[in-house]
Design a protein around this motif. Structure first.
Motif: not given
Length: 370
Positions: A181-199
């Motif tokens: 297994h390898t590790y990757a930079l998250l920004e490069e692996r999933v550059p468009q993953a969404a964020s949500l407000e906590r609620e």
């Protein structure tokens, strides 16, 4: 074994994608993983089998390796201090919501490893620089990198340095390099993953759990998600009529609204891996897997009580299994907690053949009583 308990277990096995509760089959691995929000993948290879069992059409182990390498599903630490498969679309908001709780659960391990804030931040920065630009690194390579910079990183200590970097949304799984297994930079692996407000994230995780695992209890969700009871109560309040509850013997069970699905044809035998969500997704109501106390009774006399996998007949645990490779074939050794009748034996054989298709090998079963 009560009729009410059986009703709950039949509904539950449909919710977890093993009994036809959904209106249509899952389309791909990302849809399976997304249904749950996160699917435990403590052991990578068995976890792929858990995904495959929820897909139609003879998906293979190699197919899921390709999906993993392509980033269709990712593997990281989230919810609890263990690995989960996560769909890229869910990665950021899940980590933003649950990482503080997992950090708190890891507190003792950080202290035991003398991993204070400055050292963890420095390690994370070094790892981020090393994997940037698509320079995916193995665990061994990261350990050597940290050692070069004077940071002792081996075994337990390395593991928590990497977990910290994952929880901080810096790295996640990269593609396999051979069997490593390898590790990757998250920004490069999933550059468009969404964020949500906590609620909104609270509502989504609460809804996702009770839809994919229900009927289940607040205590089940608290263990599965590491959320506080207060957070879960808030999530349920905000979820409104997207969830419904029922009380059985003084315990409240939550699930998606609607009529219970028709049960799958019986007998149905499933060879589940030990960390399948149907097995590990519950704490308070895990007893629904063994309403007759069969597994508990068998384990008292079974010196190998910790199984590689769990045999489920319809909704109930009925044995354990493990597989070995022998002379070009996959041999499933099944230890049964009670005798199987002819129909159940045929269903066990069919389940074994399904595993063989997944592994691309001839599969045979060897069954014995505990």
């Amino acid at each position: 074994m009560t009729l009410e308990g059986l009703r709950l277990s039949h509904r539950r096995i449909g919710s977890v994608g093993l009994g036809g509760a959904r209106p249509a089959p899952f389309a791909d691995a990302a849809e399976v993983v997304g249904w749950f929000g996160a699917l435990q993948s403590q052991d990578y290879h068995p976890a792929k089998w858990a995904v495959a069992q929820r897909l139609v059409g003879g998906v293979t182990d190699s197919d899921l390796d390709r999906a993993f390498n392509d980033g269709v599903i990712l593997r990281t630490h989230v919810l609890r201090p263990t690995w989960h498969f996560v769909a890229p679309a869910d990665l950021r908001w899940l980590l933003e919501l649950t990482a503080p709780r997992v950090h708190a659960l890891n507190g003792y391990a950080y202290r035991r490893g003398e991993l204070d804030g400055p050292l963890l931040r420095r390690s994370t920065d070094l790892i981020a620089d090393a994997v940037a630009g698509g320079s995916h690194r193995t665990r061994t390579e990261i350990a050597a990198l940290l050692a070069h910079h004077g940071i002792t990183a081996a075994g337990f200590r390395l593991g928590y340095i990497l977990i910290h970097a994952e929880l901080e949304r810096v790295i996640c799984s990269g593609p396999l390099r051979g069997k490593q297994h390898t590790y990757a930079l998250l920004e490069e692996r999933v550059p468009q993953a969404a964020s949500l407000e906590r609620e909104a994230a609270l509502v989504e995780l609460v809804r996702r759990f009770f839809t994919s695992h229900g009927p289940a209890t607040v205590k089940d969700l608290a263990w599965w998600s590491s959320l506080t009871r207060a957070d879960i109560a808030a999530g349920l309040s905000f979820a409104g009529d997207t969830l419904e509850s029922t009380d059985v013997d003084g315990v409240t069970y939550w699930s998606a609204p609607g009529n219970a699905p028709a049960p799958a044809p019986s007998p149905s035998v499933r060879l589940l891996q030990a960390y399948d969500e149907y097995i590990v997704g519950y704490r308070q109501s895990k007893y629904l897997l063994d309403l007759g106390g069969l597994a508990a009774s068998a384990s008292a006399s079974d010196k190998l009580a910790l199984p590689n996998g769990v045999i489920v007949v319809d909704t109930q645990v009925a044995g354990r299994w493990k597989r070995t490779n022998r002379s070009g074939a996959v041999v499933v050794k099944a230890v049964l907690y009670r005798p199987f009748d002819a129909a159940e034996t045929a269903a066990l054989q069919a389940a074994t053949e399904e595993l063989g298709v997944f592994l691309g090998a001839r599969a045979v079963v060897s069954a014995s009583l505990v």
